[in-house]
Design a protein around this motif. Structure first.
Motif, mmCIF file in Angstrom:
data_model
loop_
_atom_site.group_PDB
_atom_site.id
_atom_site.type_symbol
_atom_site.label_atom_id
_atom_site.label_comp_id
_atom_site.label_asym_id
_atom_site.label_seq_id
_atom_site.Cartn_x
_atom_site.Cartn_y
_atom_site.Cartn_z
ATOM 1 N N ASP A 1 0.811 -1.223 0.000
ATOM 2 C CA ASP A 1 0.000 0.000 0.000
ATOM 3 C C ASP A 1 0.841 1.268 0.000
ATOM 4 O O ASP A 1 0.327 2.366 0.133
ATOM 5 C CB ASP A 1 -0.954 0.014 1.206
ATOM 6 N N ALA A 2 2.160 1.116 -0.195
ATOM 7 C CA ALA A 2 3.042 2.281 -0.187
ATOM 8 C C ALA A 2 4.283 1.999 -1.030
ATOM 9 O O ALA A 2 4.696 0.848 -1.193
ATOM 10 C CB ALA A 2 3.460 2.637 1.240
ATOM 11 N N LEU A 3 4.851 3.082 -1.554
ATOM 12 C CA LEU A 3 6.133 3.026 -2.255
ATOM 13 C C LEU A 3 7.134 3.852 -1.461
ATOM 14 O O LEU A 3 6.777 4.888 -0.883
ATOM 15 C CB LEU A 3 6.029 3.613 -3.661
ATOM 16 N N TYR A 4 8.396 3.422 -1.460
ATOM 17 C CA TYR A 4 9.476 4.163 -0.812
ATOM 18 C C TYR A 4 10.447 4.660 -1.874
ATOM 19 O O TYR A 4 10.768 3.933 -2.814
ATOM 20 C CB TYR A 4 10.235 3.269 0.172
ATOM 21 N N VAL B 1 0.800 13.409 -4.664
ATOM 22 C CA VAL B 1 1.719 13.072 -5.756
ATOM 23 C C VAL B 1 1.063 12.083 -6.715
ATOM 24 O O VAL B 1 0.041 11.475 -6.397
ATOM 25 C CB VAL B 1 3.038 12.466 -5.217
ATOM 26 N N ALA B 2 1.678 11.929 -7.866
ATOM 27 C CA ALA B 2 1.291 10.905 -8.839
ATOM 28 C C ALA B 2 2.558 10.244 -9.349
ATOM 29 O O ALA B 2 3.621 10.865 -9.370
ATOM 30 C CB ALA B 2 0.502 11.532 -9.988
ATOM 31 N N LEU B 3 2.435 8.991 -9.735
ATOM 32 C CA LEU B 3 3.569 8.249 -10.286
ATOM 33 C C LEU B 3 3.114 7.464 -11.500
ATOM 34 O O LEU B 3 1.969 7.008 -11.548
ATOM 35 C CB LEU B 3 4.134 7.249 -9.272
ATOM 36 N N VAL B 4 4.031 7.292 -12.441
ATOM 37 C CA VAL B 4 3.801 6.422 -13.587
ATOM 38 C C VAL B 4 4.957 5.430 -13.633
ATOM 39 O O VAL B 4 6.124 5.819 -13.634
ATOM 40 C CB VAL B 4 3.725 7.201 -14.913
ATOM 41 N N VAL B 5 4.594 4.150 -13.651
ATOM 42 C CA VAL B 5 5.567 3.077 -13.789
ATOM 43 C C VAL B 5 5.405 2.517 -15.195
ATOM 44 O O VAL B 5 4.312 2.079 -15.573
ATOM 45 C CB VAL B 5 5.334 1.963 -12.737
ATOM 46 N N SER B 6 6.463 2.553 -15.963
ATOM 47 C CA SER B 6 6.463 2.051 -17.337
ATOM 48 C C SER B 6 6.980 0.624 -17.332
ATOM 49 O O SER B 6 7.961 0.318 -16.653
ATOM 50 C CB SER B 6 7.366 2.948 -18.186
ATOM 51 N N ILE B 7 6.314 -0.233 -18.079
ATOM 52 C CA ILE B 7 6.716 -1.637 -18.155
ATOM 53 C C ILE B 7 7.288 -1.888 -19.551
ATOM 54 O O ILE B 7 6.539 -1.953 -20.528
ATOM 55 C CB ILE B 7 5.519 -2.564 -17.880
ATOM 56 N N PRO B 8 8.604 -1.971 -19.666
ATOM 57 C CA PRO B 8 9.231 -2.118 -20.984
ATOM 58 C C PRO B 8 8.815 -3.413 -21.673
ATOM 59 O O PRO B 8 8.544 -4.416 -21.023
ATOM 60 C CB PRO B 8 10.726 -2.123 -20.684
ATOM 61 N N ARG B 9 8.770 -3.364 -22.977
ATOM 62 C CA ARG B 9 8.441 -4.537 -23.793
ATOM 63 C C ARG B 9 9.729 -5.211 -24.246
ATOM 64 O O ARG B 9 10.685 -4.543 -24.616
ATOM 65 C CB ARG B 9 7.635 -4.122 -25.013
ATOM 66 N N ARG C 1 -1.601 7.267 -7.670
ATOM 67 C CA ARG C 1 -1.683 8.528 -6.926
ATOM 68 C C ARG C 1 -1.526 8.203 -5.459
ATOM 69 O O ARG C 1 -1.802 7.092 -5.013
ATOM 70 C CB ARG C 1 -3.038 9.203 -7.139
ATOM 71 N N GLY C 2 -1.113 9.215 -4.705
ATOM 72 C CA GLY C 2 -0.975 8.984 -3.277
ATOM 73 C C GLY C 2 -0.582 10.241 -2.533
ATOM 74 O O GLY C 2 -0.531 11.338 -3.085
ATOM 75 N N ARG C 3 -0.326 10.038 -1.270
ATOM 76 C CA ARG C 3 0.058 11.113 -0.368
ATOM 77 C C ARG C 3 1.424 10.752 0.209
ATOM 78 O O ARG C 3 1.588 9.679 0.794
ATOM 79 C CB ARG C 3 -0.984 11.257 0.728
ATOM 80 N N ALA C 4 2.388 11.642 0.017
ATOM 81 C CA ALA C 4 3.770 11.358 0.418
ATOM 82 C C ALA C 4 4.106 12.003 1.757
ATOM 83 O O ALA C 4 3.581 13.059 2.097
ATOM 84 C CB ALA C 4 4.733 11.866 -0.652
ATOM 85 N N GLN C 5 4.965 11.334 2.475
ATOM 86 C CA GLN C 5 5.522 11.919 3.695
ATOM 87 C C GLN C 5 7.031 11.757 3.653
ATOM 88 O O GLN C 5 7.557 10.835 3.032
ATOM 89 C CB GLN C 5 4.910 11.292 4.947
ATOM 90 N N PHE D 1 13.925 9.384 3.204
ATOM 91 C CA PHE D 1 13.034 8.518 2.439
ATOM 92 C C PHE D 1 11.736 9.272 2.222
ATOM 93 O O PHE D 1 11.315 10.077 3.065
ATOM 94 C CB PHE D 1 12.712 7.225 3.198
ATOM 95 N N LEU D 2 11.110 9.007 1.099
ATOM 96 C CA LEU D 2 9.746 9.446 0.848
ATOM 97 C C LEU D 2 8.892 8.191 0.905
ATOM 98 O O LEU D 2 9.226 7.176 0.284
ATOM 99 C CB LEU D 2 9.624 10.092 -0.534
ATOM 100 N N ARG D 3 7.826 8.255 1.663
ATOM 101 C CA ARG D 3 6.878 7.132 1.723
ATOM 102 C C ARG D 3 5.586 7.619 1.105
ATOM 103 O O ARG D 3 4.971 8.561 1.608
ATOM 104 C CB ARG D 3 6.643 6.681 3.154
ATOM 105 N N VAL D 4 5.182 6.996 0.007
ATOM 106 C CA VAL D 4 3.960 7.387 -0.693
ATOM 107 C C VAL D 4 2.874 6.378 -0.358
ATOM 108 O O VAL D 4 2.947 5.209 -0.772
ATOM 109 C CB VAL D 4 4.176 7.452 -2.219
#
Length: 165
Positions: free
Chosen positions: A42-45, A64-72, A86-90, A129-132
């Protein structure tokens, strides 16, 4: 395998995302970041330093918002699949136990931890660290979408919304 499971598996497999932040006035900024998914999923660091724009923006506006690209691996001319979060960072101390454990679990994370520890040994004290905390709604594009479906039904057929529980 469900789409939710596929998304979580990709978030664990990938470690690069584009992080979008906005300052107090709403001016956007984005930066490429290395991340690790929490055990609870439930979180990204992210590791950073407090003087950098992304951290200053988060201090003023934690949304914040994040985009994770999955290479082919094949058909590289086709756009990559993406996961939009999307999320809330601390902002957390660099000694955060979970952040250190997560970054120790993959090769690039270990390199980043080592580099930041060397900077700390030289007197750098702005490492953090940022915890999203991730919103439960995740948007995806072309994750688990067969390419034939895109050809027959159009590019929009590759988009999906999932809700984590």
């Amino acid at each position: 395998m469900s789409t939710t499971t596929a998304v979580v598996n990709e978030l664990r497999r990938q470690h690069f995302a584009v992080l979008a932040t906005a300052d107090r006035e709403g001016r956007p900024a984005s930066a490429g970041v290395t991340y690790a998914l929490s055990h609870s999923e439930d979180a990204l660091y992210v590791m950073s330093r407090r003087h950098l724009q992304k951290v200053r923006n988060i201090a003023a506006n934690p949304e914040v918002a994040l985009v994770v690209s999955i290479p082919r691996r094949l058909l590289v001319q086709v756009p990559p699949a993406t996961i939009q979060l999307r999320g809330r960072a601390q902002i957390l101390d660099s000694r955060d136990e979970e952040g250190n454990e997560l970054f120790s679990s993959f090769w690039l994370g270990r390199r980043i931890l080592k580099a930041y520890r060397q900077l700390q040994d030289q007197g750098e004290n702005r490492i953090c660290f940022l915890r999203v905390e991730l919103d439960p709604v995740i948007h995806t594009y072309m994750v688990r979408t067969p390419l034939w479906q895109l050809v027959r039904k159009g590019m929009e057929s590759g988009s999906a919304t999932i809700v984590r529980r």
